[in-house]
Write a protein that holds these residues in place. Sequence first.
Motif, PDB file in Angstrom:
ATOM      1  N   THR A   1      46.124  37.646  31.555  1.00  0.00           N
ATOM      2  CA  THR A   1      45.358  38.800  31.093  1.00  0.00           C
ATOM      3  C   THR A   1      46.286  39.809  30.440  1.00  0.00           C
ATOM      4  O   THR A   1      47.464  39.911  30.814  1.00  0.00           O
ATOM      5  N   LYS A   2      45.756  40.555  29.486  1.00  0.00           N
ATOM      6  CA  LYS A   2      46.547  41.582  28.818  1.00  0.00           C
ATOM      7  C   LYS A   2      46.505  42.905  29.582  1.00  0.00           C
ATOM      8  O   LYS A   2      47.442  43.703  29.519  1.00  0.00           O
ATOM      9  N   SER A   3      45.404  43.130  30.315  1.00  0.00           N
ATOM     10  CA  SER A   3      45.220  44.414  30.986  1.00  0.00           C
ATOM     11  C   SER A   3      44.702  44.216  32.405  1.00  0.00           C
ATOM     12  O   SER A   3      43.578  43.755  32.603  1.00  0.00           O
ATOM     13  N   ALA A   4      45.525  44.571  33.385  1.00  0.00           N
ATOM     14  CA  ALA A   4      45.083  44.483  34.778  1.00  0.00           C
ATOM     15  C   ALA A   4      43.878  45.374  35.025  1.00  0.00           C
ATOM     16  O   ALA A   4      42.967  45.015  35.780  1.00  0.00           O
ATOM     17  N   ARG A   5      43.838  46.542  34.387  1.00  0.00           N
ATOM     18  CA  ARG A   5      42.730  47.479  34.597  1.00  0.00           C
ATOM     19  C   ARG A   5      41.406  46.880  34.123  1.00  0.00           C
ATOM     20  O   ARG A   5      40.410  46.883  34.859  1.00  0.00           O
ATOM     21  N   GLU A   6      41.378  46.357  32.888  1.00  0.00           N
ATOM     22  CA  GLU A   6      40.145  45.759  32.368  1.00  0.00           C
ATOM     23  C   GLU A   6      39.764  44.516  33.162  1.00  0.00           C
ATOM     24  O   GLU A   6      38.590  44.269  33.442  1.00  0.00           O
ATOM     25  N   ASN A   7      40.760  43.728  33.503  1.00  0.00           N
ATOM     26  CA  ASN A   7      40.538  42.501  34.266  1.00  0.00           C
ATOM     27  C   ASN A   7      39.923  42.820  35.634  1.00  0.00           C
ATOM     28  O   ASN A   7      38.949  42.184  36.058  1.00  0.00           O
ATOM     29  N   HIS A   8      40.481  43.822  36.304  1.00  0.00           N
ATOM     30  CA  HIS A   8      40.003  44.218  37.626  1.00  0.00           C
ATOM     31  C   HIS A   8      38.557  44.708  37.555  1.00  0.00           C
ATOM     32  O   HIS A   8      37.715  44.338  38.387  1.00  0.00           O
ATOM     33  N   PHE A   9      38.245  45.514  36.555  1.00  0.00           N
ATOM     34  CA  PHE A   9      36.877  46.017  36.411  1.00  0.00           C
ATOM     35  C   PHE A   9      35.894  44.867  36.196  1.00  0.00           C
ATOM     36  O   PHE A   9      34.827  44.816  36.820  1.00  0.00           O
ATOM     37  N   PHE A  10      36.260  43.938  35.330  1.00  0.00           N
ATOM     38  CA  PHE A  10      35.350  42.850  35.000  1.00  0.00           C
ATOM     39  C   PHE A  10      35.055  41.982  36.222  1.00  0.00           C
ATOM     40  O   PHE A  10      33.895  41.689  36.534  1.00  0.00           O
ATOM     41  N   TYR A  11      36.099  41.568  36.919  1.00  0.00           N
ATOM     42  CA  TYR A  11      35.889  40.598  38.004  1.00  0.00           C
ATOM     43  C   TYR A  11      35.334  41.235  39.275  1.00  0.00           C
ATOM     44  O   TYR A  11      34.613  40.569  40.030  1.00  0.00           O
ATOM     45  N   THR A  12      35.629  42.508  39.518  1.00  0.00           N
ATOM     46  CA  THR A  12      35.094  43.143  40.723  1.00  0.00           C
ATOM     47  C   THR A  12      33.771  43.867  40.462  1.00  0.00           C
ATOM     48  O   THR A  12      32.820  43.719  41.225  1.00  0.00           O
ATOM     49  N   SER A  13      33.686  44.640  39.377  1.00  0.00           N
ATOM     50  CA  SER A  13      32.490  45.441  39.118  1.00  0.00           C
ATOM     51  C   SER A  13      31.387  44.652  38.423  1.00  0.00           C
ATOM     52  O   SER A  13      30.204  44.842  38.714  1.00  0.00           O
ATOM     53  N   VAL A  14      31.770  43.779  37.492  1.00  0.00           N
ATOM     54  CA  VAL A  14      30.752  43.023  36.743  1.00  0.00           C
ATOM     55  C   VAL A  14      30.372  41.755  37.499  1.00  0.00           C
ATOM     56  O   VAL A  14      29.202  41.524  37.816  1.00  0.00           O
ATOM     57  N   LEU A  15      31.360  40.927  37.834  1.00  0.00           N
ATOM     58  CA  LEU A  15      31.053  39.658  38.505  1.00  0.00           C
ATOM     59  C   LEU A  15      30.890  39.802  40.017  1.00  0.00           C
ATOM     60  O   LEU A  15      30.362  38.897  40.665  1.00  0.00           O
ATOM     61  N   GLY A  16      31.359  40.900  40.576  1.00  0.00           N
ATOM     62  CA  GLY A  16      31.137  41.136  41.995  1.00  0.00           C
ATOM     63  C   GLY A  16      32.068  40.387  42.924  1.00  0.00           C
ATOM     64  O   GLY A  16      31.802  40.293  44.127  1.00  0.00           O
ATOM     65  N   LEU A  17      33.182  39.848  42.393  1.00  0.00           N
ATOM     66  CA  LEU A  17      34.155  39.190  43.255  1.00  0.00           C
ATOM     67  C   LEU A  17      35.004  40.234  43.978  1.00  0.00           C
ATOM     68  O   LEU A  17      35.086  41.387  43.560  1.00  0.00           O
ATOM     69  N   ARG A  18      35.626  39.826  45.048  1.00  0.00           N
ATOM     70  CA  ARG A  18      36.494  40.740  45.781  1.00  0.00           C
ATOM     71  C   ARG A  18      37.930  40.622  45.280  1.00  0.00           C
ATOM     72  O   ARG A  18      38.417  39.526  44.975  1.00  0.00           O
ATOM     73  N   PHE A  19      38.586  41.751  45.167  1.00  0.00           N
ATOM     74  CA  PHE A  19      40.015  41.794  44.846  1.00  0.00           C
ATOM     75  C   PHE A  19      40.755  41.516  46.151  1.00  0.00           C
ATOM     76  O   PHE A  19      40.855  42.385  47.014  1.00  0.00           O
TER      77      PHE A  19
END
Length: 300
Positions: free
Chosen positions: A12-30
């Motif tokens: 990934t190029k951006s941890a911030r964007e990646n984190h938002f997508f996988y936790t907030s959009v897809l609902g996975l846990r970090f």
Amino acid sequence: MIKGIHHISAFTKSARENHFFYTSVLGLRFVKNTVNQENTAVRHLFYGDYQGNPGTLLTFFELKNVGSAYPENNYFSTVALKIPKGMLTYWESRLARYSIETTLDQNEPILFFKDPDSFELSLIEVDDVILPENATKHSDVPPANQIIGIFESFLKVERPEETLSFLFDYLGLSLSNQRQRVQLDHQDVFTSVTSSRKTNLSRMGRGSIDHIAYTVHSSKELEEMYQKAVRMEIPIDQYVERGYFKSLYVKEPNGLRIELATETPGFILDEPFDTLGTTLALPAFLENKRAEIEAQLEDF
């Protein structure tokens, strides 16, 4: 001996964007915020179900200067994730709310889309639901709708039959009822292999998959797979203790990187379940470098 998929790792190029997508959009846990153990200036992010179980894990190395990927030949393609039957409409609507373009397969209940790095993903309906103890709690995705885990990974290679032979003979996977698709016995976990039909070299970049990892139970079984690789003269990339699991990396015949990883000790090695992913976690052998490592990483 192979129990299932352990994880899939991409860039990934951006941890911030990646984190938002996988936790907030897809609902996975970090479930783990750590670093690449070969290059500790690179953040390594892990997402999965609530307990961070093998088979649910998508992981990403943050490379801030990474360019675009050019998948031509010999590359990992789409990753399919399992959702409960009847939930495709929910997910199509949810992704639309976040302005994520989707494509619905006309023949099967599969929804295709991409993450912010153009990593190709799909959701496929299965006759299953996430177990209550594995359902994430931070998200507004109801447990009955949540992503259950990894369903299938796709490999596109120049010589598919050689890769299939590797999956049969070395990993011990079985042919499914579809040609060029293998599975674990009695499990809906698949690996599909097709021809890339191109000769130009691929270039890794943002959204590229670095490797896919399969699960073995213990270090003893991993050692057996190491010895089997030696006997079969399979190229061995690394055999290494990761702290959270022990890993063996090999190359399949078309040069793609395959990892075998142990189930244990898992992510509660240094964080309890309730606080997984809330600190910068380092395995014991990197703790003496914590100050140096923290100084290299930016907040996200």
